[in-house]
Design an enzyme around this catalytic site. Sequence first.
Site, PDB file in Angstrom:
ATOM      1  N   ASP A  13      38.014  47.831  35.858  1.00 46.23           N
ATOM      2  CA  ASP A  13      38.413  49.116  35.317  1.00 46.23           C
ATOM      3  C   ASP A  13      38.809  50.519  35.723  1.00 46.23           C
ATOM      4  O   ASP A  13      38.783  51.521  35.588  1.00 46.23           O
ATOM      5  CB  ASP A  13      37.052  49.437  34.051  1.00 46.23           C
ATOM      6  CG  ASP A  13      36.554  48.625  33.515  1.00 46.23           C
ATOM      7  OD1 ASP A  13      37.236  47.852  32.463  1.00 46.23           O
ATOM      8  OD2 ASP A  13      35.288  48.146  33.430  1.00 46.23           O
ATOM      9  N   LYS A  16      44.179  49.210  36.230  1.00 44.06           N
ATOM     10  CA  LYS A  16      45.094  48.395  36.672  1.00 44.06           C
ATOM     11  C   LYS A  16      45.987  48.190  35.681  1.00 44.06           C
ATOM     12  O   LYS A  16      47.257  48.088  35.917  1.00 44.06           O
ATOM     13  CB  LYS A  16      44.579  47.012  37.192  1.00 44.06           C
ATOM     14  CG  LYS A  16      43.553  46.827  38.095  1.00 44.06           C
ATOM     15  CD  LYS A  16      43.154  45.716  38.391  1.00 44.06           C
ATOM     16  CE  LYS A  16      42.173  45.043  37.336  1.00 44.06           C
ATOM     17  NZ  LYS A  16      40.721  45.840  37.156  1.00 44.06           N
ATOM     18  N   GLY A  40      39.847  43.260  30.038  1.00 43.55           N
ATOM     19  CA  GLY A  40      40.342  44.028  29.056  1.00 43.55           C
ATOM     20  C   GLY A  40      41.235  45.093  29.583  1.00 43.55           C
ATOM     21  O   GLY A  40      40.699  46.044  30.196  1.00 43.55           O
ATOM     22  N   HIS A  41      42.385  45.072  29.455  1.00 42.55           N
ATOM     23  CA  HIS A  41      43.390  46.097  29.835  1.00 42.55           C
ATOM     24  C   HIS A  41      43.907  46.911  28.581  1.00 42.55           C
ATOM     25  O   HIS A  41      44.360  46.577  27.757  1.00 42.55           O
ATOM     26  CB  HIS A  41      44.498  45.447  30.729  1.00 42.55           C
ATOM     27  CG  HIS A  41      44.150  44.821  31.966  1.00 42.55           C
ATOM     28  ND1 HIS A  41      44.864  43.431  32.478  1.00 42.55           N
ATOM     29  CD2 HIS A  41      43.004  44.993  32.699  1.00 42.55           C
ATOM     30  CE1 HIS A  41      44.214  43.269  33.754  1.00 42.55           C
ATOM     31  NE2 HIS A  41      43.316  44.142  33.781  1.00 42.55           N
ATOM     32  N   GLN A 222      39.199  42.335  36.786  1.00 46.79           N
ATOM     33  CA  GLN A 222      37.899  42.771  37.370  1.00 46.79           C
ATOM     34  C   GLN A 222      38.304  43.656  38.771  1.00 46.79           C
ATOM     35  O   GLN A 222      39.346  44.009  38.779  1.00 46.79           O
ATOM     36  CB  GLN A 222      37.023  41.644  37.791  1.00 46.79           C
ATOM     37  CG  GLN A 222      36.372  41.154  36.465  1.00 46.79           C
ATOM     38  CD  GLN A 222      37.322  40.049  36.017  1.00 46.79           C
ATOM     39  OE1 GLN A 222      37.808  39.039  36.428  1.00 46.79           O
ATOM     40  NE2 GLN A 222      37.373  40.241  34.212  1.00 46.79           N
TER      41      GLN A 222
HETATM   42  P1  IMP Z   1      31.039  38.168  33.522  1.00 43.65           P
HETATM   43  O1  IMP Z   1      32.457  38.170  34.052  1.00 43.65           O
HETATM   44  O2  IMP Z   1      31.235  38.342  32.116  1.00 43.65           O
HETATM   45  O3  IMP Z   1      30.412  36.911  33.695  1.00 43.65           O
HETATM   46  O4  IMP Z   1      30.148  39.372  34.062  1.00 43.65           O
HETATM   47  C1  IMP Z   1      29.825  39.468  35.310  1.00 43.65           C
HETATM   48  C2  IMP Z   1      29.822  40.810  35.698  1.00 43.65           C
HETATM   49  O5  IMP Z   1      31.058  41.461  35.719  1.00 43.65           O
HETATM   50  C3  IMP Z   1      29.103  41.706  34.602  1.00 43.65           C
HETATM   51  O6  IMP Z   1      28.448  42.859  35.445  1.00 43.65           O
HETATM   52  C4  IMP Z   1      30.403  42.492  33.994  1.00 43.65           C
HETATM   53  O7  IMP Z   1      30.120  43.829  33.347  1.00 43.65           O
HETATM   54  C5  IMP Z   1      31.370  42.553  35.044  1.00 43.65           C
HETATM   55  N1  IMP Z   1      32.699  42.426  34.433  1.00 43.65           N
HETATM   56  C6  IMP Z   1      33.360  41.167  34.047  1.00 43.65           C
HETATM   57  N2  IMP Z   1      34.725  41.713  33.637  1.00 43.65           N
HETATM   58  C7  IMP Z   1      34.683  42.820  33.958  1.00 43.65           C
HETATM   59  C8  IMP Z   1      35.920  43.753  33.736  1.00 43.65           C
HETATM   60  O8  IMP Z   1      37.095  43.367  33.231  1.00 43.65           O
HETATM   61  N3  IMP Z   1      35.613  45.267  34.094  1.00 43.65           N
HETATM   62  C9  IMP Z   1      34.446  45.442  34.301  1.00 43.65           C
HETATM   63  N4  IMP Z   1      33.283  44.770  34.733  1.00 43.65           N
HETATM   64  C10 IMP Z   1      33.618  43.578  34.471  1.00 43.65           C
HETATM   65 MG    MG Z   2      39.026  46.707  31.727  1.00 46.28          MG
END
Ligand code: IMP
Ligand code: MG
Length: 424
Positions: A13, A16, A40-41, A222
């Site tokens: 977040d 990007k 989510g962009h 991420q």
């Molecule tokens: P998962 O990727 O859904 O398995 O989540 C694992 C960890 O990564 C959690 O703390 C999520 O909140 C974090 N996370 C996964 N994708 C994102 C993203 O796009 N932005 C921010 N945090 C993320």
């Molecule tokens: Mg995002």
Amino acid sequence: MAVVIVVGVQWGDEGKGKIVDLLTEKARLVVRWAGGANAGHTLVVDGKKYVTRLIPSGVLREGVTCVLGEGMVIDPAVLVDEIRTFKAQGFIAAGRDLVVAERAHLTLPHHLEIDRLREERPGGIGTTKKGIGPSYESKAARVGVRVGDLLRPDRFRARVEALTTALAPYIRELGGSAPSVAEVTKKYLALGEELRPFVGDASRIVHDAVVRRDNVLFEGAQGVMLDIDHGTYPFVTSSSTTAGGACAGLGIGPTKIDRVLGVAKGYATRVGAGPFPTELNEEVGELLRKRGNEFGSVTGRPRRCGWMDVAAVRLAIRLSGIEAIALTKLDVMAGLDRVRLCVGYRLGGKTLDEMPVDLDDLAAAEPIFEELPGWPELAGSSIPPAAAGFVERVSALTGIPVWATSWGAGRLQTIVTQDPFSAS
Ligand code: IMP
Ligand code: MG
């Protein structure tokens, strides 16, 4: 331009999507290599907001091919929904506007169910519940089902059967029930037919573009701190979010990459559980959350807000070989009297220049802060002097140039001070 990788250097977040969208003006291909619908962009163009989940941010640019690479885990239901939405708005018009890797793994209802059930129990790490971890687990266990399987009904049915056999006992143990093979097969084969025109050999398509000297942009999802190997395990995602992950995930050799750029927010956020030493639990944190609209674009969860952790950014720069960074959301910080930067940690009588990732060390370490004057809102196109001082300080502390600053979500609210493709 060349072949460029852009990664988030914090916990995701960082903005990007916006920076990649800006860079795609010159790109022919925009490629994602890892993760799935957990990303989510948010993009704002001409005052209109678009959110992408699986499709890279290049989707809004004409003449850009978006590639979903082999290292991703793809939820076909989410992807089809996303394709329909963008098509209805006039995007993804031509056949080759989108390529979905046939070797990418699928996120199926089994994975969503496991993620959800695990998160409902004590000990969950606060995932996005998009089935990401369980999808990668199936892949590593060699029971995964891939995009290419969707196009071969008999094989798909057999793979779903094998997956169900492998996962049903575990799903039951968690208190759920395994999805029906017949229902999954029927529903997902229909989704597969919608995806058929886009399925291809992503690695080869990107390789051919690189050989033609087309401009190729790799878009990280991420952030580096969420990397499965190098982040604050176990509070991480399940894939490689570092720049090196792009080579492995897409199947491109490291010799083909020309540049690696990073994106950092002027402050820091994190969603989900896990250590966050610079977290602000009072007024300022609340203000940043409100002004920065820091709520997950996938889950709607409020993001935890804190000061920028330069020691963490340094670690990310090292892990990804980042050559220059863009600093985003400086408008959100405008109006604060003083701002802070975490410049290092004290642990056991030593001073650390990088954030320690071991959980116990991190809990025991004490962040070292530096305070700087705040700045007013941006007026016109010149950066307020105090903000320029902040940017210079970040550059000095990280040892790399800041090539752009972002002052709002819109495509035009960006000040580029240096050509990112020549910054070094
Ligand atoms: P998962 O990727 O859904 O398995 O989540 C694992 C960890 O990564 C959690 O703390 C999520 O909140 C974090 N996370 C996964 N994708 C994102 C993203 O796009 N932005 C921010 N945090 C993320
Ligand atoms: Mg995002």
